[in-house]
Write an enzyme that holds these catalytic residues in place. Structure first.
Site, short mmCIF file in Angstrom:
data_model
loop_
_atom_site.label_atom_id
_atom_site.label_comp_id
_atom_site.label_asym_id
_atom_site.label_seq_id
_atom_site.Cartn_x
_atom_site.Cartn_y
_atom_site.Cartn_z
N CYS A 58 40.22 11.93 -0.15
CA CYS A 58 40.13 12.37 -1.56
C CYS A 58 41.51 12.37 -2.22
CB CYS A 58 39.51 13.76 -1.62
SG CYS A 58 39.27 14.35 -3.31
N CYS A 62 43.86 19.76 -3.24
CA CYS A 62 43.38 21.14 -3.03
C CYS A 62 43.94 21.64 -1.70
CB CYS A 62 41.86 21.18 -3.02
SG CYS A 62 41.13 20.34 -4.45
N CYS A 65 41.90 22.02 1.70
CA CYS A 65 40.82 21.08 2.02
C CYS A 65 41.19 20.05 3.11
CB CYS A 65 40.37 20.35 0.76
SG CYS A 65 38.90 19.35 1.04
N CYS A 102 22.13 20.15 -0.25
CA CYS A 102 23.31 19.93 -1.09
C CYS A 102 24.15 18.77 -0.55
CB CYS A 102 24.14 21.21 -1.14
SG CYS A 102 25.62 21.01 -2.16
N CYS A 133 20.82 19.66 -4.77
CA CYS A 133 22.13 20.10 -5.26
C CYS A 133 23.13 19.02 -4.88
CB CYS A 133 22.51 21.43 -4.60
SG CYS A 133 24.15 22.02 -5.09
N CYS A 193 26.02 25.91 -9.74
CA CYS A 193 26.41 26.60 -8.52
C CYS A 193 27.93 26.66 -8.60
CB CYS A 193 25.94 25.81 -7.29
SG CYS A 193 26.58 26.49 -5.74
N ARG A 269 26.05 33.61 -2.69
CA ARG A 269 26.01 33.01 -1.34
C ARG A 269 27.18 33.46 -0.48
NH1 ARG A 269 25.69 27.58 -2.22
NH2 ARG A 269 23.47 27.89 -2.49
N1 SAM Z 1 35.16 17.17 -4.15
C1 SAM Z 1 34.27 18.03 -4.82
C2 SAM Z 1 34.96 19.22 -5.45
O1 SAM Z 1 36.00 19.62 -4.96
O2 SAM Z 1 34.43 19.74 -6.43
C3 SAM Z 1 33.14 18.53 -3.96
C4 SAM Z 1 33.37 18.91 -2.52
S1 SAM Z 1 34.48 20.29 -2.25
C5 SAM Z 1 34.76 20.20 -0.53
C6 SAM Z 1 33.44 21.68 -2.52
C7 SAM Z 1 34.04 23.07 -2.39
O3 SAM Z 1 34.14 23.44 -1.02
C8 SAM Z 1 35.43 23.31 -2.91
O4 SAM Z 1 35.46 23.50 -4.29
C9 SAM Z 1 35.83 24.59 -2.20
O5 SAM Z 1 35.50 25.72 -2.98
C10 SAM Z 1 35.00 24.53 -0.91
N2 SAM Z 1 35.86 24.35 0.27
C11 SAM Z 1 36.46 23.20 0.63
N3 SAM Z 1 37.22 23.38 1.73
C12 SAM Z 1 37.10 24.68 2.08
C13 SAM Z 1 37.66 25.47 3.12
N4 SAM Z 1 38.51 24.97 4.02
N5 SAM Z 1 37.31 26.78 3.19
C14 SAM Z 1 36.46 27.31 2.28
N6 SAM Z 1 35.89 26.60 1.28
C15 SAM Z 1 36.23 25.31 1.16
C1 DTB Z 2 30.77 25.75 -1.53
O1 DTB Z 2 31.08 26.65 -2.33
N1 DTB Z 2 31.08 25.74 -0.24
C2 DTB Z 2 30.61 24.53 0.39
C3 DTB Z 2 29.88 23.80 -0.77
N2 DTB Z 2 30.14 24.64 -1.88
C4 DTB Z 2 30.13 22.39 -1.03
C5 DTB Z 2 31.67 23.79 1.10
C6 DTB Z 2 32.35 24.58 2.18
C7 DTB Z 2 33.30 23.69 2.90
C8 DTB Z 2 33.94 24.37 4.07
C9 DTB Z 2 34.94 23.50 4.76
C10 DTB Z 2 34.40 22.22 5.32
O2 DTB Z 2 33.35 22.24 6.03
O3 DTB Z 2 35.04 21.20 5.12
FE1 SF4 Z 3 38.81 16.52 -2.86
FE2 SF4 Z 3 38.56 18.53 -1.12
FE3 SF4 Z 3 39.58 18.99 -3.54
FE4 SF4 Z 3 36.96 18.38 -3.30
S1 SF4 Z 3 37.99 20.22 -2.52
S2 SF4 Z 3 38.38 17.55 -4.81
S3 SF4 Z 3 37.03 16.98 -1.56
S4 SF4 Z 3 40.48 17.67 -1.95
#
Ligand code: SAM
Ligand code: DTB
Ligand code: SF4
Length: 336
Positions: A58, A62, A65, A102, A133, A193, A269
């Protein structure tokens, strides 16, 4: 005159939300539990299943992530899955007791060239009788309408943290970018959501800032995920929190309780982070107003308690699955 706490308000001030956090713990949980049982059946828990349909690589930064191309997390990037493989996973999710499926993609934004493939997946999942979702990054107004027309019930797009702490978390997109996509989603008639992550080194005021931002949106999110940071080695926030220590469990419970109080009709959630939570901590979260979880052994790229562990948890806590009803959720959205 004191307003009925079970009725949604949109005029919360940040100070009021922070004051809720500072309530004596037992009073806070008691009040949240009282509101919870007036708006929902407190023993019914909604179950969603996640699938990463496009993993890694990506463009965003973030700081939490595993999927950002900016950090070396050892994750292997994969291309967008075929609709057939996604439907097989959705069928398994339904058989495993999920009511909502989702689909998550590691994209900064949805590209028009991918929209037809996404529309086919969404229509296929919907035809299985599941709520749909997706979380695909930023959307234009037109893309939101196309996804809605394909049968998308919910769009997940998190604010992640309070506006003051946001720049410590991500710099490649703004808070306003997130708010704009949420507006497109609502305008298209989908349910939102939207929530965030706690335990990223933010202050309590930042957590209050996140919940204040959610509670003052034009409509409260139908689904409000509270994620506990899953610390990923190689990410700035994951490495920092591994060194500094994770958030206190009771502060996490306070966050759930305040979410329940400021968004009384939202499904809250207990999202990422359950893998390392005790049954007792999860029970306190459910008491404080959480009424949804992700089920199945995997979130997007990290583990989650599997079906057997959650069946055991539900049996020990006398909890039951909540039925699916996207139409009711959408109606509540416009009324709230
Ligand atoms: N790329 C899209 C976005 O960021 O909107 C969708 C996927 S992103 C992984 C969805 C959400 O997962 C993020 O906004 C974040 O709140 C959550 N998330 C991602 N990595 C995480 C982590 N290591 N621990 C907790 N929540 C996480
Ligand atoms: C949300 O609030 N949490 C989910 C979903 N929306 C997409 C993602 C959690 C991701 C946790 C870290 C991972 O598995 O990469
Ligand atoms: Fe990309 Fe992860 Fe950020 Fe979603 S949360 S925009 S997958 S870097």
């Amino acid at each position: 005159m004191r307003r009925d706490p079970a009725l949604p308000r949109h005029d919360w001030t940040l100070d009021e939300v922070e004051t809720l956090f500072a309530r004596p713990f037992m009073e806070l949980v008691f009040e949240a539990a009282a509101v919870h049982r007036r708006t929902f059946d407190p023993s019914a828990i909604q179950a969603s299943r996640l699938l990463s349909i496009k993993t890694g690589g990506c463009a965003e930064n973030c700081g939490y992530c595993s999927q950002s191309a900016k950090f070396d997390t050892g994750l292997k990037a994969e291309k967008l899955m075929d609709a057939e493989a996604v439907l097989a996973e959705a069928m398994a999710a339904k058989a495993g007791g999920a009511s909502r499926f989702c689909m998550g993609a590691a994209w900064r934004e949805l590209k028009d060239r991918d929209t037809p493939k996404l529309a086919a997946m969404i229509a296929g999942v919907k035809a299985l009788g599941l709520e749909t979702c997706a979380t695909l990054g930023m959307l234009t107004a037109d893309q939101a309408r196309q996804l809605k027309a394909a049968g998308l019930d919910y769009y997940n797009h998190n604010l992640d943290t309070g506006p003051e702490y946001y720049a410590e978390v991500v710099t490649t997109r703004t808070y306003q970018d997130r708010l704009d996509t949420l507006q497109h989603v609502r305008d298209a008639g989908m349910a939102t959501c939207c929530g965030g992550i706690v335990g990223m080194g933010e202050t309590r005021r930042d957590r209050a800032g996140l919940l204040h931002a959610l509670a003052t949106l034009p409509a409260h999110p139908e689904s409000l995920p509270v994620n506990a940071l899953v610390p990923i080695a190689g990410t700035p926030l994951g490495d920092r929190i591994k060194a500094e220590g994770t958030i206190d469990g009771l502060e996490f419970v306070r966050t759930i309780a305040v979410a329940r109080l400021v968004c009384p009709r939202s499904i809250v959630r207990l999202s990422a982070g359950r893998e390392t939570m005790s049954a007792e901590l999860q029970a306190l979260c459910f008491l404080a107003g959480a009424n949804s979880i992700f089920v199945g052994g995997r979130l997007l790229t990290t583990p989650n308690p599997g079906e057997d562990a959650d069946a055991d948890l539900f049996a020990r806590l006398d909890l039951k699955p909540m039925g699916a009803n996207p139409t009711v959720a959408a109606t509540e959205c416009s009324a709230a």
